[in-house]
Structure formats: structure tokens, C-alpha cells
Design an enzyme around this catalytic site. Structure first.
Site, PDB file in Angstrom:
ATOM      1  CG  HIS A  55      -1.941   1.062   1.226  1.00  0.00           C
ATOM      2  ND1 HIS A  55      -3.067   0.998   2.028  1.00  0.00           N
ATOM      3  CD2 HIS A  55      -2.073   2.218   0.540  1.00  0.00           C
ATOM      4  CE1 HIS A  55      -3.818   2.067   1.828  1.00  0.00           C
ATOM      5  NE2 HIS A  55      -3.220   2.828   0.926  1.00  0.00           N
ATOM      6  CG  HIS A 111      -0.838   6.753  -1.848  1.00  0.00           C
ATOM      7  ND1 HIS A 111      -2.058   6.726  -2.487  1.00  0.00           N
ATOM      8  CD2 HIS A 111      -1.044   6.229  -0.616  1.00  0.00           C
ATOM      9  CE1 HIS A 111      -2.968   6.209  -1.675  1.00  0.00           C
ATOM     10  NE2 HIS A 111      -2.379   5.901  -0.534  1.00  0.00           N
ATOM     11  CG  ASP A 146      -6.170   3.854  -0.698  1.00  0.00           C
ATOM     12  OD1 ASP A 146      -6.756   3.787   0.387  1.00  0.00           O
ATOM     13  OD2 ASP A 146      -5.052   4.357  -0.827  1.00  0.00           O
ATOM     14  CG  ASN A 176      -9.100   9.459   6.026  1.00  0.00           C
ATOM     15  OD1 ASN A 176      -9.564   8.966   7.046  1.00  0.00           O
ATOM     16  ND2 ASN A 176      -9.819   9.651   4.934  1.00  0.00           N
ATOM     17  CG  ASP A 224      -1.953   4.963   3.577  1.00  0.00           C
ATOM     18  OD1 ASP A 224      -1.911   5.160   2.343  1.00  0.00           O
ATOM     19  OD2 ASP A 224      -2.803   5.490   4.320  1.00  0.00           O
ATOM     20  CG  HIS A 240       0.418  15.133   0.994  1.00  0.00           C
ATOM     21  ND1 HIS A 240      -0.474  15.144  -0.056  1.00  0.00           N
ATOM     22  CD2 HIS A 240      -0.064  14.237   1.890  1.00  0.00           C
ATOM     23  CE1 HIS A 240      -1.461  14.294   0.194  1.00  0.00           C
ATOM     24  NE2 HIS A 240      -1.233  13.729   1.361  1.00  0.00           N
ATOM     25  N   GLY A 299      -2.014  12.482   5.279  1.00  0.00           N
ATOM     26  CA  GLY A 299      -1.069  11.474   4.841  1.00  0.00           C
ATOM     27  C   GLY A 299       0.324  11.678   5.403  1.00  0.00           C
TER      28      GLY A 299
END
Length: 453
Positions: free
Chosen positions: A77, A79, A169, A295, A322, A326, A341
Site C-alpha cells: 500500500h 502512493h 483507495d 486518514n 500507506d 505531500h 497522509g
């Protein structure tokens, strides 16, 4: 040979490396002793007593006395923000961060810009990973077009393009009927449906966990039932359809209880927990540091303990970061306005080792097992230290410590919730798919490149 749905730069030289004198620990192989490990052309060729193996010509020899050698980690998981949000992270920078954290496999989420919801976008992502990814990277495609919850994507075609599974997601599938259709379609498309569980009507405009801390700070809270009610609902649908569902980043006691009940009833469901939910609580939000805004949010100590117990019992099968990078302008604003995040690839092992293993809460063996299990939930090979298997290894100095962020980050973003903390467990080496992808000795990389040429 790599898995057909894992993509990376295969032009990297296969490793010829002899690691001598490491304490080798692999719960799946039953290894827990000091050994030499020889990697030849990217494969684990020999295991022998410490000091017994000789390096072949041109092989890189690493004295690992005092360090631990583990199967490299898998993160199901992350990003990576590609396509379209490379100002936060790219496949290149994200996989570099992963390599430095001891990871050999990643699974990236589709909430990008544009969303990974069409074959053309998925194919472009695959092509980018083949050019840039330092470690093997798979991806999930969206369940619904634009993550809007209205129309299913062409899941079968996306699976053929390379998708390991499907998720919206970042957003929940709020319609039970839509989720049921997706699970029925999944039978044709294959793969796993992974779910971000959140009832928007309950979470509302919340920015942190609903509880005494949010009340004291005067901030809108997100109740734990906003997550757990959807876990219970979707477990029931999965049981009825006998469809494979994975619950992402669980954060509260009620969700662990719902997952345990579903598994006991025979539902083909699984769950993950993240290092920040396992080691931190909403008490840290009192600092108003937006690095602690994510979150699902950091919750209470009761919730944290339930996640730890779920990990210990096996109700929660894996640890997932996760990793959510940013840019500064998205985080360095008042807490309520900041994006949600935290990054985690560079700190995942060190955080759980420092906060859970060193105090004796969980065993090192269990942490290694849970940090290598995530890809198996999507049908990927689980890293293992055994002769004639691809080398997926990480060498870590458990006695070494470091201040997070003091030397910067390999990720493009700096929004790490462990920033400034002193953690134990320094990654010295990572081999992924038989390639040396990270070492603390720059000379080693040059030597290996020469050996492979």
C-alpha cells in the site's frame, strides 16, 4: 525471473555478492543463526556457516558481522503519485526511498491524476515503471471510474494490462450495490478488491480522531465507527459472494473485531495495519503538527493496542505503510487545512522495531513475517532466504540508530510522522529481484556495476 505483474528497471546488473557473518533470520525458512550467504547472478546460491564460503571472482564481499540479514520487505500500500502528481513523488524517487527502507516489492495505489481507471493510463504507468522503478512495483487499478463510485472500470482489461487488483483507495465504495457488482465482476477479472473503509456521512468534515483530544482542541472528529461499520458491512457482502476482499489501513478496535468475526464466519477477507497506527496515538495531534494528520486518523491507545493484538494473533496479516507523500505547501498550513497522509517507506521497519520489538511487545520474528507478507495477499511471491530462490534481502544494523530527517529524505516529500525521532535499525543493504538497489557504501555500487559489466 520476475513476476509478470511486477515492473522495474531490469537493466540493473544481477548481483554477485557474498554476505559474511550476518545473523540470518527468516521465520518461513526456519533460519535463525549466523551464516554466510552467497548471491550469484541474482540467485541465492549457497548458505554456509559463518566464514565457510568463498566469494567467486569479481563478487562483492560484505562483512556483515554484528548485523542481521532478513528477507526484504514488501509494501502492499503505497502512493507513488504517478501519473500527474510527480511534484509530490515519482516512481523513481518513491522506489529509491523503498530501497533505502529495505523493501523489495511495492504495490501502488490508483488515486493519481488522472486516476488509473483505463487501459491507456495503466499501460503508461507500466511503461514508466519499466523505465524508473528501482524495485519491482505492481499496481492496483480503480474499482470505479474516477473513484466516483458510479461506474465500474473495465476490470478484466485492466487486469490483462497488469493490475494486481482494484481499489478506490482514498475514497470508500459507499454503495453496497456497487461493491457487490464489483465483487461479481472480480470473478471474471481476477485479483483482489482492496477497500478504504469510511462512511463519509459519519466522518463528515472531521480532521482527527473523535475523542477527548479532539474535544479539547476544538477540532471536528472522525469517529471510529465511520471505519468499522463499513468493515462489517463489506465483510458480509464478501461472505455472501465468497469474494476476496482486503481491508486497508485498519485503525480501530471495532474494525479488528469486525475482521476477526468475518474470518471466523468463513469470509475470504484480510487486513493490514500501518506503522503509524501501531506506534502513535491522537495524543500527538496536540502538537498541531500536520505530519500527524492522516486518514484514517491516529486513534486512541485502546485502538493501538487492539491493532497490536490483531497483528500478534494473525487477524491482521501484514504491515503496510500507506506511504502518502505531500508537498510542503500542502502540509505547512494550519492543521485543519493540511492534506492527509504521512510518508513511511524509509522508516517503517525502524519504527516498529524501536517501538514494538525493543520493548518486548512483539517478537522480531513476527515483525519480519508481517512485513514480508503483503504481496502474498495479491498472489505475489513472498521473499524467502533459501537456495535457488531470487535474492530479496535486506541487511540491517539493529544496534545502529538515526534521527529521522536529519540527513534529509530519499522520498521527494518530507511529511514523515516520525520526523525528528531517534529510531533504531539502520538499513545497510537491499537486494531486490537479484539486483543490489541500496547500500550505505557508494563504492559498493560502483564495484558491483563493474562486476556486472
Amino acid at each position: 525471473m520476475s513476476h509478470p505483474k511486477l515492473f522495474f528497471r531490469e537493466d540493473q546488473a544481477l548481483a554477485d555478492v557474498l554476505v559474511t557473518g550476518a545473523h540470518v533470520l527468516d521465520p518461513r525458512s526456519g533460519i535463525d543463526q549466523q551464516l554466510d550467504v552467497l548471491v550469484r547472478k541474482g540467485q541465492i546460491a549457497e548458505l554456509g556457516d559463518a566464514g565457510s564460503l568463498e566469494a567467486p571472482p569479481k563478487a562483492l564481499t560484505i562483512d556483515a558481522t554484528g548485523k542481521h540479514l532478513f528477507p526484504a520487505f514488501v509494501d502492499p500500500h503505497v502512493h507513488l503519485r504517478s501519473p500527474g502528481q510527480e511534484y509530490k513523488e515519482s516512481i523513481e524517487t518513491g522506489t529509491n526511498a523503498a530501497a533505502s527502507g529495505g523493501f523489495c516489492q511495492l504495490i501502488a495505489m490508483p488515486n493519481t491524476s488522472p486516476t488509473v481507471d483505463a487501459v491507456s493510463i495503466a499501460q503508461a504507468l507500466v511503461d514508466t515503471a519499466r523505465r524508473e522503478a528501482k524495485v519491482p512495483t505492481g499496481f492496483l487499478a480503480a474499482i470505479t471510474v474516477g473513484l466516483a463510485g458510479q461506474d465500474l472500470t473495465e476490470m478484466a482489461a485492466l487486469s490483462d494490462t497488469g493490475a494486481l487488483g482494484f481499489t478506490d483507495d482514498g475514497k470508500p465504495v459507499t454503495s453496497a450495490g456497487m461493491l457487490r457488482k464489483a465483487l461479481q465482476y472480480q470473478r471474471l477479472a481476477g485479483g483482489v478488491i482492496a477497500l478504504h473503509e469510511e462512511d463519509p456521512d459519519l466522518s463528515g468534515e472531521g480532521v482527527m480522531h473523535e475523542g477527548p483530544v479532539s474535544a479539547r482542541l476544538g477540532m471536528a472528529g472522525i469517529p471510529s465507527i465511520s471505519e468499522s461499520t463499513f468493515v462489517a458491512r463489506d465483510s458480509s457482502i464478501a461472505l455472501y459472494e465468497q469474494a476476496r476482499v482486503h481491508f486497508q489501513h485498519l485503525s480501530c478496535v471495532e474494525s479488528v473485531e469486525a475482521l476477526a468475526a468475518a474470518r471466523a464466519a468463513g469470509a475470504p477477507v484480510s487486513g493490514e495495519a500501518s506503522p503509524h497506527h501501531l506506534t502513535l496515538t491522537d495524543e500527538f495531534v496536540r502538537t498541531l503538527d500536520s505530519r500527524f494528520k492522516m486518514n484514517p486518523p491516529l486513534r486512541s491507545e485502546v485502538d493501538r493496542q487492539a491493532l497490536i493484538e490483531g497483528l500478534r494473533s494473525g487477524v491482521i496479516e501484514c504491515i503496510a505503510t500507506d506511504h502518502a507523500p505531500h508537498a510542503r505547501h500542502e502540509k505547512e498550513v494550519p492543521f485543519e487545512q493540511a492534506s492527509m497522509g504521512t510518508t513511511g517507506l524509509e522508516t517503517a521497519f525502524a519504527a516498529v522495531f524501536t517501538e514494538l520489538v525493543m520493548p518486548g511487545v512483539l517478537s522480531l520474528e513476527l515483525i519480519i513475517e508481517r512485513m514480508t507478507a503483503g504481496g502474498g495477499l495479491y498472489g505475489l511471491p513472498i521473499p524467502q532466504i533459501a537456495v535457488d530462490t531470487p535474492a530479496n534481502l535486506t541487511l540491517i544494523d539493529l544496534a545502529g540508530s538515526w534521527e529521522v530527517g536529519a540527513a534529509g529524505y530519499r522520498s521527494r516529500s518530507q511529511n514523515c510522522c516520525f520526523h525528528g525521532r531517534r529510531l533504531h535499525g539502520v538499513v545497510a543493504l537491499t537486494i531486490a529481484a537479484g539486483r543490489l538497489v541500496f547500500t550505505t557504501s557508494p563504492a559498493s555500487v560502483k564495484d558491483l556495476a563493474k562486476a556486472g559489466s
